[in-house]
Design a protein around this motif. Structure first.
Motif, PDB file in Angstrom:
ATOM      1  N   ILE A   1       3.953 -32.101  -0.438  1.00 57.03           N
ATOM      2  CA  ILE A   1       5.491 -31.578   0.102  1.00 57.03           C
ATOM      3  C   ILE A   1       5.127 -30.711   1.866  1.00 57.03           C
ATOM      4  O   ILE A   1       4.887 -29.999   1.303  1.00 57.03           O
ATOM      5  N   ASP A   2       5.635 -31.781   2.484  1.00 54.75           N
ATOM      6  CA  ASP A   2       5.890 -30.654   3.735  1.00 54.75           C
ATOM      7  C   ASP A   2       6.722 -29.901   3.628  1.00 54.75           C
ATOM      8  O   ASP A   2       7.601 -29.342   2.701  1.00 54.75           O
ATOM      9  N   ASP A   3       6.588 -29.263   4.792  1.00 55.69           N
ATOM     10  CA  ASP A   3       7.127 -27.765   4.608  1.00 55.69           C
ATOM     11  C   ASP A   3       8.798 -27.897   5.140  1.00 55.69           C
ATOM     12  O   ASP A   3       9.501 -26.905   4.496  1.00 55.69           O
TER      13      ASP A   3
ATOM     14  N   HIS B   1      11.361 -27.004   2.170  1.00 59.49           N
ATOM     15  CA  HIS B   1      12.433 -25.969   2.884  1.00 59.49           C
ATOM     16  C   HIS B   1      14.056 -25.877   1.882  1.00 59.49           C
ATOM     17  O   HIS B   1      14.847 -25.350   1.600  1.00 59.49           O
ATOM     18  N   ILE B   2      14.442 -27.492   1.680  1.00 56.00           N
ATOM     19  CA  ILE B   2      15.345 -28.538   1.799  1.00 56.00           C
ATOM     20  C   ILE B   2      15.183 -28.523   0.364  1.00 56.00           C
ATOM     21  O   ILE B   2      16.830 -27.602  -0.053  1.00 56.00           O
ATOM     22  N   PHE B   3      14.389 -28.693  -0.483  1.00 62.23           N
ATOM     23  CA  PHE B   3      14.062 -28.421  -2.201  1.00 62.23           C
ATOM     24  C   PHE B   3      14.944 -27.120  -1.875  1.00 62.23           C
ATOM     25  O   PHE B   3      15.204 -26.535  -3.061  1.00 62.23           O
ATOM     26  N   ARG B   4      14.189 -26.072  -1.602  1.00 63.22           N
ATOM     27  CA  ARG B   4      14.040 -24.209  -1.618  1.00 63.22           C
ATOM     28  C   ARG B   4      15.463 -24.207  -1.485  1.00 63.22           C
ATOM     29  O   ARG B   4      16.172 -23.326  -2.820  1.00 63.22           O
ATOM     30  N   GLN B   5      16.769 -24.975  -0.629  1.00 59.70           N
ATOM     31  CA  GLN B   5      18.167 -24.659  -0.632  1.00 59.70           C
ATOM     32  C   GLN B   5      19.116 -24.945  -1.437  1.00 59.70           C
ATOM     33  O   GLN B   5      19.666 -24.374  -1.854  1.00 59.70           O
ATOM     34  N   VAL B   6      18.653 -26.223  -1.541  1.00 62.66           N
ATOM     35  CA  VAL B   6      19.707 -27.215  -2.856  1.00 62.66           C
ATOM     36  C   VAL B   6      19.410 -26.233  -4.259  1.00 62.66           C
ATOM     37  O   VAL B   6      20.249 -25.875  -4.779  1.00 62.66           O
TER      38      VAL B   6
ATOM     39  N   ILE C   1      10.836 -36.340   1.985  1.00 59.66           N
ATOM     40  CA  ILE C   1      12.514 -36.833   1.771  1.00 59.66           C
ATOM     41  C   ILE C   1      11.986 -38.342   2.290  1.00 59.66           C
ATOM     42  O   ILE C   1      12.746 -39.447   1.777  1.00 59.66           O
ATOM     43  N   GLN C   2      11.991 -38.351   3.526  1.00 59.11           N
ATOM     44  CA  GLN C   2      11.452 -39.635   4.161  1.00 59.11           C
ATOM     45  C   GLN C   2      10.880 -41.093   3.067  1.00 59.11           C
ATOM     46  O   GLN C   2      11.529 -41.826   3.065  1.00 59.11           O
ATOM     47  N   ALA C   3       9.979 -40.281   2.410  1.00 61.69           N
ATOM     48  CA  ALA C   3       9.411 -41.488   1.672  1.00 61.69           C
ATOM     49  C   ALA C   3      10.210 -41.684   0.934  1.00 61.69           C
ATOM     50  O   ALA C   3       9.830 -42.786  -0.322  1.00 61.69           O
TER      51      ALA C   3
ATOM     52  N   HIS D   1      27.286 -31.283  -2.276  1.00 65.74           N
ATOM     53  CA  HIS D   1      27.538 -30.469  -1.069  1.00 65.74           C
ATOM     54  C   HIS D   1      26.231 -29.633  -0.911  1.00 65.74           C
ATOM     55  O   HIS D   1      25.651 -28.994   0.193  1.00 65.74           O
ATOM     56  N   ALA D   2      25.679 -28.944  -1.780  1.00 73.53           N
ATOM     57  CA  ALA D   2      24.320 -28.102  -1.460  1.00 73.53           C
ATOM     58  C   ALA D   2      23.090 -29.070  -0.972  1.00 73.53           C
ATOM     59  O   ALA D   2      22.588 -28.295   0.071  1.00 73.53           O
ATOM     60  N   ILE D   3      22.734 -30.050  -1.773  1.00 74.42           N
ATOM     61  CA  ILE D   3      22.294 -31.148  -0.286  1.00 74.42           C
ATOM     62  C   ILE D   3      22.459 -31.475   0.569  1.00 74.42           C
ATOM     63  O   ILE D   3      21.854 -31.122   1.931  1.00 74.42           O
ATOM     64  N   PHE D   4      23.266 -32.462   1.119  1.00 77.35           N
ATOM     65  CA  PHE D   4      24.243 -32.635   2.286  1.00 77.35           C
ATOM     66  C   PHE D   4      24.247 -31.508   4.037  1.00 77.35           C
ATOM     67  O   PHE D   4      23.346 -30.862   4.420  1.00 77.35           O
ATOM     68  N   ALA D   5      24.314 -29.937   3.212  1.00 72.84           N
ATOM     69  CA  ALA D   5      23.811 -28.604   3.913  1.00 72.84           C
ATOM     70  C   ALA D   5      23.395 -28.938   3.752  1.00 72.84           C
ATOM     71  O   ALA D   5      22.570 -28.351   4.968  1.00 72.84           O
ATOM     72  N   ALA D   6      22.404 -28.755   3.098  1.00 72.12           N
ATOM     73  CA  ALA D   6      20.074 -28.364   3.385  1.00 72.12           C
ATOM     74  C   ALA D   6      19.970 -29.893   4.315  1.00 72.12           C
ATOM     75  O   ALA D   6      19.003 -29.254   5.477  1.00 72.12           O
ATOM     76  N   VAL D   7      20.128 -30.771   3.886  1.00 77.47           N
ATOM     77  CA  VAL D   7      19.884 -31.862   4.649  1.00 77.47           C
ATOM     78  C   VAL D   7      20.421 -31.583   6.391  1.00 77.47           C
ATOM     79  O   VAL D   7      19.169 -31.987   7.479  1.00 77.47           O
ATOM     80  N   GLU D   8      21.707 -31.016   5.884  1.00 74.00           N
ATOM     81  CA  GLU D   8      22.290 -31.321   7.528  1.00 74.00           C
ATOM     82  C   GLU D   8      21.866 -29.971   9.126  1.00 74.00           C
ATOM     83  O   GLU D   8      21.625 -30.697  10.128  1.00 74.00           O
ATOM     84  N   ARG D   9      21.468 -29.326   8.470  1.00 72.00           N
ATOM     85  CA  ARG D   9      20.448 -28.240   8.917  1.00 72.00           C
ATOM     86  C   ARG D   9      19.556 -28.115   9.131  1.00 72.00           C
ATOM     87  O   ARG D   9      18.700 -28.256  10.174  1.00 72.00           O
ATOM     88  N   GLU D  10      18.439 -29.614   9.248  1.00 81.19           N
ATOM     89  CA  GLU D  10      17.026 -30.297   9.537  1.00 81.19           C
ATOM     90  C   GLU D  10      17.188 -31.705  10.272  1.00 81.19           C
ATOM     91  O   GLU D  10      15.993 -31.571  10.342  1.00 81.19           O
ATOM     92  N   ILE D  11      17.980 -31.828  10.514  1.00 81.77           N
ATOM     93  CA  ILE D  11      18.073 -33.224  10.986  1.00 81.77           C
ATOM     94  C   ILE D  11      18.992 -33.343  12.593  1.00 81.77           C
ATOM     95  O   ILE D  11      20.083 -32.252  12.424  1.00 81.77           O
ATOM     96  N   PRO D  12      18.870 -33.839  13.580  1.00 84.95           N
ATOM     97  CA  PRO D  12      19.345 -33.835  14.722  1.00 84.95           C
ATOM     98  C   PRO D  12      20.720 -33.425  14.592  1.00 84.95           C
ATOM     99  O   PRO D  12      21.462 -34.374  13.739  1.00 84.95           O
ATOM    100  N   THR D  13      21.757 -32.554  15.216  1.00 85.39           N
ATOM    101  CA  THR D  13      23.027 -33.336  15.275  1.00 85.39           C
ATOM    102  C   THR D  13      23.951 -34.662  15.660  1.00 85.39           C
ATOM    103  O   THR D  13      24.389 -35.253  14.858  1.00 85.39           O
ATOM    104  N   LYS D  14      23.170 -35.226  16.541  1.00 87.74           N
ATOM    105  CA  LYS D  14      23.522 -36.313  16.930  1.00 87.74           C
ATOM    106  C   LYS D  14      23.702 -37.720  15.269  1.00 87.74           C
ATOM    107  O   LYS D  14      24.487 -38.274  15.661  1.00 87.74           O
TER     108      LYS D  14
END
Length: 202
Positions: A15-17, A21-26, A69-71, A112-125
């Motif tokens: 698992i990459d860092d 981090h996303i898994f831990r946030q969830v 997560i990409q995999a 809600h928990a998953i999308f909040a964690a993911v959105e913080r780690e991908i580009p706003t665009k």
């Protein structure tokens, strides 16, 4: 059984860092039922979301995710039609609930928990591109989490243009210095005989 345990251990070690981090946030959100692991929930939510997107946007989402997560999501984004499936928020939650063996209220909290964690780690665009393809009721689940703590949301689009070069303020002399310089220049001109033309004429 031993083979499955070994596979789980191997995956955990890879698992990459950012994914971790996303898994831990969830997990820390308190939204997951005791029987449900974060990797399974994240994969199911993002795969279900990707079905509502065009093929190109689904692939863009997968590409923007951290490697672990990409995999998980990549096959969902690749092996599909280009046209998005059409479903509402209610159908999204029902599909996710059925997949994860939870009820729809739990599915909403998990989303809600998953999308909040993911959105913080991908580009706003990417967040806004996805949001633009969703119906209004699904936007309530996605695209509402660009809050403090988001490294991408708080970063200006072009910081080189957003702030003036620091040297501009360094080179500008203070008003007192300007007055001193003008006085010094006048004194130097008088002592050298270089008197302004108007004074010589009088």
């Amino acid at each position: 059984m031993g083979s499955k345990a070994n596979t789980t251990t191997a995956v955990a070690r890879s698992i990459d860092d950012v994914s971790e981090h996303i898994f831990r946030q969830v997990e820390q959100s308190g939204a997951l039922p005791p029987h449900l692991g974060a990797p399974e929930a994240v994969g199911a939510a993002l795969c279900t979301l990707s079905r509502r997107l065009s093929g190109g946007e689904a692939r863009d989402l997968a590409a923007a995710l951290p490697s672990t997560i990409q995999a998980i999501v990549q096959p969902c984004a690749t092996h599909r039609d280009e046209a998005p499936e059409v479903f509402s928020r209610r159908e999204f939650l029902e599909t996710l609930a059925e997949h994860l063996h939870i009820d729809t209220d739990q599915a909403r909290a998990v989303s809600h928990a998953i999308f909040a964690a993911v959105e913080r780690e991908i580009p706003t665009k990417e967040v806004t591109d996805i949001e633009s393809q969703l119906p209004a009721d699904l936007k309530d689940l996605w695209g509402r989490h660009r809050v403090e703590g988001s490294s991408h949301a708080e970063r200006p689009a072009d910081t080189s243009l957003a702030e003036p070069p620091p040297r501009a303020s360094v080179e500008r002399p203070a008003p007192d210095q300007l007055r001193g310089d003008v006085g010094a220049d006048s004194t130097a001109a008088a002592s050298s005989g270089d008197v302004p033309a108007r004074r010589r004429a009088s």
